[in-house]
Design an enzyme around this catalytic site. Structure first.
Site, PDB file in Angstrom:
ATOM      1  CE1 TYR A 180      -2.923  -3.129   0.420  1.00 62.47           C
ATOM      2  CE2 TYR A 180      -3.503  -2.395   2.622  1.00 62.47           C
ATOM      3  CZ  TYR A 180      -3.642  -3.298   1.590  1.00 62.47           C
ATOM      4  OH  TYR A 180      -4.502  -4.359   1.732  1.00 62.47           O
ATOM      5  CG  HIS A 226      -0.311  -8.902   0.195  1.00 67.03           C
ATOM      6  ND1 HIS A 226      -0.095  -7.547   0.359  1.00 67.03           N
ATOM      7  CD2 HIS A 226      -1.557  -9.003  -0.326  1.00 67.03           C
ATOM      8  CE1 HIS A 226      -1.169  -6.879  -0.061  1.00 67.03           C
ATOM      9  NE2 HIS A 226      -2.061  -7.742  -0.487  1.00 67.03           N
TER      10      HIS A 226
END
Length: 391
Positions: free
Chosen positions: A144, A204
């Site tokens: 992010y 992730h």
């Protein structure tokens, strides 16, 4: 086993042994949190609480007398126990695309993505608002690229670290590089967020041939005290079984996957719940792309709620960790107001059945595309599982 919330504490007891099925929250056991669980720090410290009654719920549900409590202006939200008893907030704030659009994200890659006429707010501004509303669980990630701004907002808020639940995820490129890169990345995440530990750290994506060794690095980091709990993200059943067969010593506490009525993979969800893995739901609101669906609009109208609140309540009643995201203060408040009503069994079933075969096939294609995303194998199917559980 269904775990009830105390109207006094508003939190699950962490002393209760975790059930193999994730608990479902019932509004009959909850006070109305729409005006109490997520409020401005400038609000009064005294809140009248009453048991909620849905506008279209069973008529057999009776109201309890209002309870006057002297409560903190930032009271605790309901929690779900992880496998070690750690309380995990039932609702959190997602930071994906907050203040920054990752280059390989679908929005950045799409030439047809509509341009916004509004200036992009910084992550610091958005997180500051989320903290004021009352969010205390923040879902972050290396990918992010905004953890430093998240950390800045947290520092400026003056809120004690112990009142926060901070989660981050290690990205595919770092996973591919191995243990030292993962250690270095975690140190950077801790520095950026201004903390010496994470409540939860996730893999992730299950990068082929690398995700198992990466997970074992997370086990080491947990034993060193830098991480309280570890877990995975975007794992299908086959990835999880591969992980278990590798000889890991700490089972994942969490699997973060896309869950909403339009991608409700019942068999996968049932499998992970039986494994006592708490499911975090990302794209809980489906990126705002289904708000005009007739079923959603009809149910929302019957409760005097918005479609977003119906999607959030659906997550809560299923026992998923609900992670909405918005850069607008009013939407942050709206998204949190999901504890003062209850969907009927019929409404839940109607929402459960909105997932189409096409949606499941699209999920499979996206999974196979993303497990190698941004790595040296990006764009190839090298090592990618072709036969996976998609429903």
């Amino acid at each position: 086993m269904k775990i009830a919330l105390s109207a006094i504490s508003l939190i699950f007891s962490s002393a209760v042994t975790a059930s193999p099925v994730v608990p479902k929250l019932s509004s009959r056991a909850l006070p109305s949190l729409a005006s109490t669980a997520f409020v401005s720090p400038l609000a009064s410290k005294s809140f009248p609480l009453s048991s909620s009654s849905s506008s279209s719920s069973s008529s057999s549900s009776s109201s309890s007398p209002a309870i006057g409590l002297n409560m903190s202006p930032l009271p605790e939200c309901p929690t779900i126990p992880l496998r070690d008893g750690t309380p995990h907030h039932a609702i959190g704030f997602g930071t994906y695309k907050v203040g920054y659009i990752p280059p390989s994200s679908s929005a950045a890659a799409s030439a047809s993505a509509p341009a916004s006429s509004e200036p992009l707010r910084t992550a610091t501004e958005c997180i500051a608002d989320a903290l004021k509303v009352g969010y205390r669980f923040f879902e972050c990630a290396e990918f992010y690229n905004n953890e430093a701004e998240v950390g800045k907002a947290i520092k400026e808020s003056g809120i004690d670290r112990e009142k926060l639940f901070l989660c981050s995820k290690v990205w595919t490129t770092t996973i591919e590089k191995g243990e030292e890169a993962i250690r270095s990345r975690l140190d950077q995440t801790l520095a950026d967020l201004g903390t010496d530990y994470l409540d939860l750290y996730l893999i992730h994506w299950p990068v082929p041939t690398h995700h198992i060794s990466a997970y074992k690095t997370l086990e080491k980091l947990k034993s060193e005290g830098k991480i309280r709990n570890i877990g995975v993200s975007n794992y299908v059943v086959e990835d999880y079984k591969e992980l278990l067969d590798s000889g890991i010593t700490v089972k994942p506490a969490v699997n973060q996957i896309e869950i909403n009525p339009f991608l409700y993979r019942k068999n996968t969800i049932e499998y992970f719940q039986k494994e006592n893995v708490v499911l975090q739901s990302y794209r809980s609101l489906r990126d705002g792309k289904a708000m005009d669906h007739p079923s959603l609009k009809a149910i929302a109208e019957s409760h005097g709620k918005t479609p977003a609140q119906i999607l959030g309540r659906w997550c809560i009643q299923h026992g998923f960790v609900y992670i909405p995201k918005s850069v607008k203060l009013e939407r942050m408040k709206e998204n949190a107001e999901v504890f003062d009503f209850e969907l009927t069994e019929k409404e839940m079933q109607e929402l459960d059945n909105l997932t189409t075969p096409e949606a499941l096939e699209n999920f499979k294609a996206l999974y196979q595309k993303c497990v190698n995303r941004d790595t040296t194998k990006d764009g190839t199917m090298e090592g990618v599982k072709m036969d996976i559980t998609i429903d």
